[in-house]
Design a protein around this motif. Structure first.
Motif, PDB file in Angstrom:
ATOM      1  N   SER A   3       3.097  10.914  -6.582  1.00 15.47           N
ATOM      2  CA  SER A   3       3.991   9.879  -7.107  1.00 15.47           C
ATOM      3  C   SER A   3       4.395   8.874  -6.019  1.00 15.47           C
ATOM      4  O   SER A   3       4.483   7.674  -6.284  1.00 15.47           O
ATOM      5  CB  SER A   3       5.230  10.517  -7.717  1.00 15.47           C
ATOM      6  OG  SER A   3       5.965  11.206  -6.726  1.00 15.47           O
ATOM      7  N   LYS A   5       2.638   8.008  -3.395  1.00 17.81           N
ATOM      8  CA  LYS A   5       1.475   7.173  -3.120  1.00 17.81           C
ATOM      9  C   LYS A   5       1.272   6.136  -4.226  1.00 17.81           C
ATOM     10  O   LYS A   5       0.936   4.980  -3.961  1.00 17.81           O
ATOM     11  CB  LYS A   5       0.242   8.070  -2.982  1.00 17.81           C
ATOM     12  CG  LYS A   5      -0.935   7.402  -2.338  1.00 17.81           C
ATOM     13  CD  LYS A   5      -2.006   8.421  -2.059  1.00 17.81           C
ATOM     14  CE  LYS A   5      -3.145   7.814  -1.291  1.00 17.81           C
ATOM     15  NZ  LYS A   5      -4.194   8.781  -1.012  1.00 17.81           N
ATOM     16  N   ARG A   6       1.485   6.535  -5.462  1.00 23.32           N
ATOM     17  CA  ARG A   6       1.342   5.627  -6.594  1.00 23.32           C
ATOM     18  C   ARG A   6       2.400   4.524  -6.531  1.00 23.32           C
ATOM     19  O   ARG A   6       2.112   3.350  -6.772  1.00 23.32           O
ATOM     20  CB  ARG A   6       1.468   6.407  -7.900  1.00 23.32           C
ATOM     21  CG  ARG A   6       1.088   5.607  -9.117  1.00 23.32           C
ATOM     22  CD  ARG A   6       1.137   6.416 -10.412  1.00 23.32           C
ATOM     23  NE  ARG A   6       0.458   7.694 -10.335  1.00 23.32           N
ATOM     24  CZ  ARG A   6       1.077   8.897 -10.382  1.00 23.32           C
ATOM     25  NH1 ARG A   6       2.382   8.966 -10.498  1.00 23.32           N
ATOM     26  NH2 ARG A   6       0.378  10.012 -10.318  1.00 23.32           N
ATOM     27  N   GLU A   7       3.632   4.905  -6.185  1.00 24.41           N
ATOM     28  CA  GLU A   7       4.705   3.907  -6.062  1.00 24.41           C
ATOM     29  C   GLU A   7       4.415   2.923  -4.932  1.00 24.41           C
ATOM     30  O   GLU A   7       4.649   1.721  -5.066  1.00 24.41           O
ATOM     31  CB  GLU A   7       6.042   4.596  -5.817  1.00 24.41           C
ATOM     32  CG  GLU A   7       6.559   5.352  -7.019  1.00 24.41           C
ATOM     33  CD  GLU A   7       7.759   6.223  -6.681  1.00 24.41           C
ATOM     34  OE1 GLU A   7       8.225   6.172  -5.522  1.00 24.41           O
ATOM     35  OE2 GLU A   7       8.216   6.943  -7.574  1.00 24.41           O
ATOM     36  N   ALA A   9       1.453   2.129  -3.762  1.00 22.77           N
ATOM     37  CA  ALA A   9       0.327   1.292  -4.170  1.00 22.77           C
ATOM     38  C   ALA A   9       0.797   0.185  -5.114  1.00 22.77           C
ATOM     39  O   ALA A   9       0.356  -0.971  -5.005  1.00 22.77           O
ATOM     40  CB  ALA A   9      -0.748   2.140  -4.835  1.00 22.77           C
ATOM     41  N   ALA A  10       1.717   0.504  -6.022  1.00 20.21           N
ATOM     42  CA  ALA A  10       2.245  -0.511  -6.942  1.00 20.21           C
ATOM     43  C   ALA A  10       3.050  -1.560  -6.173  1.00 20.21           C
ATOM     44  O   ALA A  10       2.986  -2.761  -6.474  1.00 20.21           O
ATOM     45  CB  ALA A  10       3.112   0.149  -8.004  1.00 20.21           C
ATOM     46  N   LYS A  11       3.799  -1.116  -5.173  1.00 16.90           N
ATOM     47  CA  LYS A  11       4.597  -2.036  -4.364  1.00 16.90           C
ATOM     48  C   LYS A  11       3.694  -2.985  -3.573  1.00 16.90           C
ATOM     49  O   LYS A  11       3.946  -4.197  -3.503  1.00 16.90           O
ATOM     50  CB  LYS A  11       5.472  -1.232  -3.416  1.00 16.90           C
ATOM     51  CG  LYS A  11       6.462  -2.027  -2.638  1.00 16.90           C
ATOM     52  CD  LYS A  11       7.325  -1.100  -1.786  1.00 16.90           C
ATOM     53  CE  LYS A  11       8.275  -1.867  -0.915  1.00 16.90           C
ATOM     54  NZ  LYS A  11       9.064  -0.984  -0.048  1.00 16.90           N
ATOM     55  N   LYS A  13       0.622  -3.828  -4.342  1.00 17.76           N
ATOM     56  CA  LYS A  13      -0.044  -4.715  -5.297  1.00 17.76           C
ATOM     57  C   LYS A  13       0.872  -5.873  -5.689  1.00 17.76           C
ATOM     58  O   LYS A  13       0.430  -7.012  -5.809  1.00 17.76           O
ATOM     59  CB  LYS A  13      -0.458  -3.921  -6.527  1.00 17.76           C
ATOM     60  CG  LYS A  13      -1.304  -4.699  -7.506  1.00 17.76           C
ATOM     61  CD  LYS A  13      -1.782  -3.834  -8.635  1.00 17.76           C
ATOM     62  CE  LYS A  13      -2.644  -4.622  -9.574  1.00 17.76           C
ATOM     63  NZ  LYS A  13      -3.099  -3.823 -10.708  1.00 17.76           N
ATOM     64  N   GLU A  14       2.154  -5.585  -5.859  1.00 20.70           N
ATOM     65  CA  GLU A  14       3.124  -6.627  -6.180  1.00 20.70           C
ATOM     66  C   GLU A  14       3.267  -7.625  -5.037  1.00 20.70           C
ATOM     67  O   GLU A  14       3.342  -8.835  -5.248  1.00 20.70           O
ATOM     68  CB  GLU A  14       4.484  -5.984  -6.498  1.00 20.70           C
ATOM     69  CG  GLU A  14       5.588  -6.975  -6.769  1.00 20.70           C
ATOM     70  CD  GLU A  14       5.353  -7.796  -8.012  1.00 20.70           C
ATOM     71  OE1 GLU A  14       5.823  -8.946  -8.048  1.00 20.70           O
ATOM     72  OE2 GLU A  14       4.692  -7.304  -8.951  1.00 20.70           O
ATOM     73  N   GLN A  15       3.279  -7.124  -3.798  1.00 17.70           N
ATOM     74  CA  GLN A  15       3.386  -8.009  -2.641  1.00 17.70           C
ATOM     75  C   GLN A  15       2.157  -8.892  -2.503  1.00 17.70           C
ATOM     76  O   GLN A  15       2.256 -10.068  -2.150  1.00 17.70           O
ATOM     77  CB  GLN A  15       3.589  -7.207  -1.361  1.00 17.70           C
ATOM     78  CG  GLN A  15       4.954  -6.588  -1.226  1.00 17.70           C
ATOM     79  CD  GLN A  15       5.061  -5.710   0.000  1.00 17.70           C
ATOM     80  OE1 GLN A  15       4.076  -5.434   0.674  1.00 17.70           O
ATOM     81  NE2 GLN A  15       6.277  -5.264   0.280  1.00 17.70           N
ATOM     82  N   LYS A  16       0.978  -8.329  -2.780  1.00 15.30           N
ATOM     83  CA  LYS A  16      -0.251  -9.115  -2.663  1.00 15.30           C
ATOM     84  C   LYS A  16      -0.363 -10.183  -3.739  1.00 15.30           C
ATOM     85  O   LYS A  16      -1.030 -11.189  -3.545  1.00 15.30           O
ATOM     86  CB  LYS A  16      -1.472  -8.200  -2.699  1.00 15.30           C
ATOM     87  CG  LYS A  16      -1.682  -7.446  -1.418  1.00 15.30           C
ATOM     88  CD  LYS A  16      -2.975  -6.671  -1.456  1.00 15.30           C
ATOM     89  CE  LYS A  16      -3.198  -5.946  -0.145  1.00 15.30           C
ATOM     90  NZ  LYS A  16      -4.473  -5.219  -0.139  1.00 15.30           N
ATOM     91  N   SER A  17       0.300  -9.970  -4.878  1.00 14.50           N
ATOM     92  CA  SER A  17       0.243 -10.993  -5.922  1.00 14.50           C
ATOM     93  C   SER A  17       1.116 -12.195  -5.559  1.00 14.50           C
ATOM     94  O   SER A  17       0.979 -13.263  -6.147  1.00 14.50           O
ATOM     95  CB  SER A  17       0.686 -10.408  -7.263  1.00 14.50           C
ATOM     96  OG  SER A  17       2.077 -10.159  -7.250  1.00 14.50           O
TER      97      SER A  17
END
Length: 136
Positions: A3, A5-7, A9-11, A13-17
């Motif tokens: 969990s 690692k998943r959180e 990764a989502a964080k 991904k949000e920063q890269k957008s």
């Protein structure tokens, strides 16, 4: 996947957008000349930077103008639902590195030769998006 690692990764991904990157490799201009123009637009809003580059008389400004437009297009492809005018894009980072060097010889008097170095550079532009919290 755990969990945490998943959180994370989502964080990420949000920063890269929130950012967009564009690169220009092996541009046949010396890095020193390109840095003069790059220093002018570093940290500016995208609209201001494009106006500065449009009215600059330097050749490097035309190349950087196309590169900033490419970075804007890259940001639009990531964020299709957002509008560029409302996004608050700014030039977060602009980096000019030395590229390959073409070495030539020019004939000189008395059988000598002078070395001519034709320099090139690599330019990287990172656009960031100012959030409402950062503006206040």
């Amino acid at each position: 996947m755990g969990s945490r690692k998943r959180e994370m990764a989502a964080k990420l991904k949000e920063q890269k957008s929130q950012i967009a990157i564009a690169k220009l490799n092996n541009c046949p201009t010396s890095p020193r000349k390109m840095r003069l123009v790059a220093d002018i637009i570093r940290g500016k809003k995208v609209e201001d930077a494009l106006n500065i580059l449009k009215f600059s008389s330097k050749e490097a400004a035309r190349r950087l103008d196309k590169l900033v437009l490419s970075a804007i297009a890259n940001w639009q492809s990531k964020n299709e639902d957002s509008d560029v005018a409302d996004a608050g894009l700014y030039i977060k980072e602009i980096r000019v590195d030395g590229g390959t060097m073409l070495k030539r010889l020019r004939p000189a008097p008395q059988g000598r030769a002078h070395r001519i170095r034709k320099r090139s550079n690599h330019v990287t532009v990172v656009l960031g998006q100012k959030n409402n919290e950062e503006v206040n």
